[in-house]
Design an enzyme around this catalytic site. Structure first.
Site, short mmCIF file in Angstrom:
data_model
loop_
_atom_site.label_atom_id
_atom_site.label_comp_id
_atom_site.label_asym_id
_atom_site.label_seq_id
_atom_site.Cartn_x
_atom_site.Cartn_y
_atom_site.Cartn_z
N ALA A 171 0.66 -1.17 -0.07
CA ALA A 171 0.18 -0.10 0.05
C ALA A 171 0.83 1.26 0.01
CB ALA A 171 -0.93 0.03 1.32
N GLU B 69 9.48 4.15 7.56
CA GLU B 69 9.34 2.51 7.84
C GLU B 69 9.89 2.53 9.27
OE1 GLU B 69 8.75 -0.95 8.83
OE2 GLU B 69 7.92 -0.46 6.77
N ASN C 278 4.85 -6.96 5.74
CA ASN C 278 4.41 -8.48 5.57
C ASN C 278 4.26 -8.62 3.94
OD1 ASN C 278 3.86 -9.65 7.74
ND2 ASN C 278 1.89 -8.45 8.03
N GLY D 74 2.53 -14.59 -0.06
CA GLY D 74 2.84 -15.58 -1.02
C GLY D 74 2.82 -15.09 -2.54
N GLY D 75 2.76 -13.59 -2.64
CA GLY D 75 2.75 -13.21 -4.04
C GLY D 75 1.71 -13.45 -4.97
N ARG E 167 -11.32 -21.93 7.37
CA ARG E 167 -9.99 -21.76 7.99
C ARG E 167 -10.20 -21.66 9.88
NH1 ARG E 167 -6.67 -16.88 5.31
NH2 ARG E 167 -7.03 -17.54 3.19
N GLU F 40 -3.95 -3.27 4.94
CA GLU F 40 -4.53 -4.10 5.79
C GLU F 40 -4.77 -3.22 7.38
OE1 GLU F 40 -3.67 -8.18 8.65
OE2 GLU F 40 -2.29 -7.68 6.86
N ILE G 6 -3.41 -8.21 -1.89
CA ILE G 6 -2.48 -7.64 -2.78
C ILE G 6 -3.26 -6.44 -3.58
CG2 ILE G 6 -0.41 -7.40 -4.32
CD1 ILE G 6 0.40 -10.08 -3.51
#
Lengths: 506, 118
Positions: free
Chosen positions: A54, A74, A82, A87-88, A333, A473, A489
């Site tokens: 983001a 940062e 993250n 997992g891209g 889940r 997020e 993403i």
């Protein structure tokens, strides 16, 4: 900012007398500061907090829209959050690969899939906005140099194949190119810079921030505090709170420290807290997603997670105390995570269950080789060997394998009602590959409420807090009860780009 | 007179103990650097950490990345040019000078880094 004057509390405290005032004043001291009288140490045009998808997307888009002085702060010493370790997987409707493969998809279809997954309480307006701009975000990654596998994937809950994955199967395949693009176009990046509060103007507008420069993670007094004025606005892209055990337990008491976490260490939620402090609305804070596919034998997401996700449909999960199954291996889940947490030894101590797969089927996934190589997965030629290694009673285990295989054959799981379609003809037989399972907190659906312009809404007025935007997020309500895989993403990037557009129009 | 001597003796012993303690938290491969003084690394004063770029006064990240390169299949496990952070990870995230430290990779992976000195 709220119309309620938060600073007025100090006057109230004074009137209570010295003794009470001293005791109560301590928490009151940690409060957003008013801008009048602030001596600014520096001034920037666009101020972005956080360096994941983001934040990086926001920085690039703001620069494209004409910003001359964009800064990313940062708190960790390295960039990516993250996003650099996920997992891209990037879902988008109407992509070039879908056209090439003849996949019929649409914004409406993607939104419908997500509303279903979100149990009807996702934010349809935001989901639609993200789906409408997802291809633009995907293009931004490609323009920056990201490379993707030459095939689409269809993840759980999606009605068609619409998911791209980076060739390195990791979000770093996107964060690294975006970070380099930021450098190339002149975005200023600052590590070890911890955001510690907003500076609020007379009209309730966010004028800037208090930033601790030279910060070392978990050393809260390190570095020194500076006041930074943001001429156009502040974009909060600070991520989720999965690493904050106190906060996640407040929402869901089952998420104790015993439950691990796939997140980077900095995902503790302070950015979100600061927005709540100045009036942002909390949404869906208790909807916290744990990954039932994770392993106690490696940290974070590791290799077992993707291995398990692939193998659950044609595998059997076993309680090591009983040698028996204890859940439907492809239930949602939350159901699976809770079932795994209930696996205990005689003393009530955690006893991570095992996932047993026939090597014949697991070897088709690239991670099988890796889990064995790095000792987070094992291969066995006999049931006896397997049972001995994990201290599982042999006789009940053998009986369970036989029983499960009868369900594979019949297509009807009488134990847990598992949908056996994907397990068809995939019997549990030697040689076996096995991993241990233990849930890890993975994604927080909750956060601050935002508009489709990435504006942060104020609790009391229902209007956007001027000068403040949020993306990724840290925002809540977007996905509802459950987020579909590969939808984070596009959300992070589209809302980062949206925040940038809004800040440049303000 | 006796008190003064005792005090002096105590101070000397104290210094010896301090030196002994410090010696345990040093790296033998940095002996020459210590001889040059604390400021060799402590470019921000000794009351805080050295800057992230301090190590790079003597070490070249590109050269290190070549030295620790791995085969194609594992190429992104190179600690000095890794998948998640490229060559941008500050050295001190994995290398401690006065305290032991593990590679940051071990938070999530079980890779072997045989040459890493904790």
């Amino acid at each position: 900012m709220s119309n309620v004057d938060l600073l007025g509390r100090r006057n109230f405290i004074k009137g209570m007398g010295a003794a009470a005032g001293v005791a109560i004043a301590t928490p009151a001291m940690a409060i957003s500061e008013k801008a009048d009288g602030v001596k600014w140490d520096k001034e920037v045009e666009v101020l972005i907090i956080g360096s994941g998808f983001a934040g990086l997307a926001a920085a690039i888009e703001a620069t494209r829209k004409g910003a001359k002085d964009v800064h990313i702060f940062e708190k960790m010493s390295y960039f990516g959050g993250n996003s650099a370790i996920n997992g891209g997987l990037f879902a988008a409707p109407g992509t070039p690969m879908q056209k090439k493969e003849g996949v019929q998809d649409s914004v409406d279809r993607m939104v419908a899939d997500q509303m279903k997954s979100g149990r009807g309480v996702a934010d349809e307006g935001l989901l639609r906005h993200v789906a409408e701009h997802a291809v633009e975000a995907l293009q931004m990654t490609m323009d920056a140099g990201s490379e993707f596998h030459p095939y689409l994937q269809q993840l759980g809950g999606h009605s068609v194949a619409r998911t791209y994955q980076t060739t390195v199967s990791c979000g770093a395949g996107i964060t690294q190119p975006l970070y380099k693009e930021c450098k190339r176009i002149g975005v200023k990046t600052h590590n070890r810079s911890k955001f510690e509060g907003f500076i609020i103007g007379e009209d309730g507008k966010v004028e800037g921030v208090k930033m601790r420069e030279g910060y070392y993670f978990k050393e809260e007094d390190s570095g020194k505090v500076v006041y930074i004025r943001a001429k156009r606005g502040v974009i909060a892209a600070t991520g989720g709170f999965a690493q904050n055990i106190n906060l996640r337990m407040a929402q869901d008491p089952t998420l104790t420290s015993e439950v691990g976490c796939t997140n980077a260490p900095g995902a503790t939620g302070e950015g979100m807290y600061e927005m709540f402090r100045i009036g942002a609305i909390p949404v869906h804070m208790a909807h916290i997603q744990s990954g039932p596919w994770a392993s106690p034998d490696e940290g974070g997401f590791g290799y077992v997670s993707n291995y398990s996700i692939y193998n659950f449909p044609h595998s059997m999960a076993i309680n090591r105390l009983t040698g028996k199954r204890f859940m439907n291996e492809i239930a949602d889940r939350k159901t699976r995570a809770d079932a795994e947490l209930s696996c205990r030894d005689e003393k009530g101590e955690a006893l991570p269950p095992i996932l047993i797969t026939s090597y014949k089927h697991s070897k088709k996934h690239p991670n099988t080789k890796k889990v064995i190589k790095y000792n987070v997965g094992w291969k066995f030629d006999t049931v006896e060997e397997l049972a001995k290694h994990f201290e599982v009673p042999v006789k009940p285990l053998k009986a369970q394998i036989e029983e499960y295989n009868s369900y594979v054959k019949s297509g009807d799981d009488k134990q847990f009602g598992k949908n056996m379609t994907k397990a068809k003809d995939k019997f549990i037989e030697a040689p076996f590959t096995v991993v241990r399972l233990w849930p890890k907190v993975h994604y927080c659906q909750g956060g601050v409420q935002i508009t489709t312009k990435a504006e942060v809404k104020d609790s009391f007025t229902g209007q956007p807090i001027k000068g403040l935007y949020a993306a990724g997020e840290v925002c809540g309500g977007v996905h509802g009860v459950s987020r579909l895989g590969s939808c984070s993403i596009p959300e992070c990037m589209v809302m980062g780009m949206t925040a940038a557009r809004s800040v440049m129009e303000a | 007179m006796n008190n003064k001597m005792n005090t002096a003796l105590a101070l000397v012993l104290g210094c010896c103990l301090a030196l002994s303690a410090q010696a345990r938290d040093k790296r033998d491969y940095h002996e020459m650097v210590y001889d040059s003084g604390c400021k060799s690394c402590h470019d921000q004063g000794t009351k805080t950490y050295p800057s992230d770029g301090s190590c790079l006064q003597c070490h070249d990240i590109d050269e290190l990345a070549k030295q620790t390169a791995r085969s194609e299949e594992d190429k992104w496990q190179n600690p000095h040019n890794n998948l998640h952070y490229g060559k941008d990870l500050p050295c001190v995230e994995c290398h401690g000078e006065h305290a032991p430290k593990k590679p940051i990779c071990s938070n999530c992976h079980t890779f072997k880094f045989d040459k890493h000195k904790e």
